[in-house]
Design a protein around this motif. Structure first.
Motif, PDB file in Angstrom:
ATOM      1  N   LEU A   1      49.686  30.816 -13.826  1.00  0.00           N
ATOM      2  CA  LEU A   1      50.272  31.237 -12.953  1.00  0.00           C
ATOM      3  C   LEU A   1      51.550  30.635 -12.909  1.00  0.00           C
TER       4      LEU A   1
ATOM      5  N   TYR B   1      37.626  34.239 -10.453  1.00  0.00           N
ATOM      6  CA  TYR B   1      37.591  32.870 -10.852  1.00  0.00           C
ATOM      7  C   TYR B   1      36.478  32.256 -10.430  1.00  0.00           C
TER       8      TYR B   1
ATOM      9  N   ALA C   1      43.675  29.242 -14.848  1.00  0.00           N
ATOM     10  CA  ALA C   1      44.327  30.366 -13.981  1.00  0.00           C
ATOM     11  C   ALA C   1      45.434  29.941 -13.293  1.00  0.00           C
TER      12      ALA C   1
ATOM     13  N   LYS D   1      49.429  38.921  -4.962  1.00  0.00           N
ATOM     14  CA  LYS D   1      48.056  39.295  -4.992  1.00  0.00           C
ATOM     15  C   LYS D   1      47.109  38.417  -5.993  1.00  0.00           C
ATOM     16  N   ARG D   2      47.830  38.158  -6.991  1.00  0.00           N
ATOM     17  CA  ARG D   2      47.102  37.503  -8.043  1.00  0.00           C
ATOM     18  C   ARG D   2      46.921  36.136  -7.485  1.00  0.00           C
TER      19      ARG D   2
ATOM     20  N   ASN E   1      40.540  39.193  -0.225  1.00  0.00           N
ATOM     21  CA  ASN E   1      40.495  39.321  -1.715  1.00  0.00           C
ATOM     22  C   ASN E   1      39.217  38.863  -2.284  1.00  0.00           C
TER      23      ASN E   1
ATOM     24  N   SER F   1      37.726  36.977  -5.865  1.00  0.00           N
ATOM     25  CA  SER F   1      38.188  36.094  -6.797  1.00  0.00           C
ATOM     26  C   SER F   1      37.590  36.414  -8.145  1.00  0.00           C
TER      27      SER F   1
ATOM     28  N   TYR G   1      52.733  42.024  -6.645  1.00  0.00           N
ATOM     29  CA  TYR G   1      51.576  41.666  -7.775  1.00  0.00           C
ATOM     30  C   TYR G   1      51.250  40.349  -7.701  1.00  0.00           C
ATOM     31  N   TRP G   2      52.130  39.482  -7.772  1.00  0.00           N
ATOM     32  CA  TRP G   2      52.282  38.022  -8.080  1.00  0.00           C
ATOM     33  C   TRP G   2      51.335  37.535  -6.951  1.00  0.00           C
TER      34      TRP G   2
ATOM     35  N   GLN H   1      43.946  35.835  -4.977  1.00  0.00           N
ATOM     36  CA  GLN H   1      42.915  36.160  -5.559  1.00  0.00           C
ATOM     37  C   GLN H   1      42.329  34.860  -6.122  1.00  0.00           C
ATOM     38  N   ALA H   2      43.117  33.952  -6.644  1.00  0.00           N
ATOM     39  CA  ALA H   2      42.927  32.647  -7.131  1.00  0.00           C
ATOM     40  C   ALA H   2      42.614  31.828  -5.714  1.00  0.00           C
TER      41      ALA H   2
END
Length: 75
Positions: free
Chosen positions: A26, A14, A22, A46-47, A10, A12, A43-44, A50-51
Motif C-alpha cells: 500500500l 490479512y 500488505a 477501504k484497503r 471492515n 481483514s 477504494y484505497w 481493511q488492513a
C-alpha cells in the motif's frame, strides 16, 4: 482468505504474518500513484481500513496505516 477480523466495520483479509507485506505494498502504490491512481480514494481508504482491522497490529504498523490514511486525504 478472510480471517474474520473486524474493526471499523471492515473484515481483514490479512493476518499478523502477512500484514507487513500488505502495508509495504500500500505504501509503494500510494507513493507512486497517489492522486493519479486508476482507483479512487474510496477504494484505497477501504484497503487501508481493511488492513487496520487486522488483529494484533503493533503500534508501528498502526502508525504506518494512519499515515497512509492521511496521505489518501491529500489526494
Amino acid at each position: 482468505m478472510v480471517s474474520g477480523n473486524t474493526k471499523v466495520g471492515n473484515q481483514s483479509p490479512y493476518t499478523f504474518r502477512d500484514i507487513d507485506a500488505a502495508i509495504a505494498h500500500l505504501e509503494a502504490v500510494l507513493a507512486a500513484d497517489g492522486a493519479n491512481s486508476l482507483f479512487s480514494r474510496t477504494y484505497w481508504r477501504k484497503r487501508v481500513l481493511q488492513a487496520s482491522a487486522t488483529t494484533g497490529l503493533a503500534p508501528k504498523q498502526q502508525q504506518r496505516l494512519h499515515r497512509l490514511l492521511e496521505r489518501i486525504d491529500t489526494f
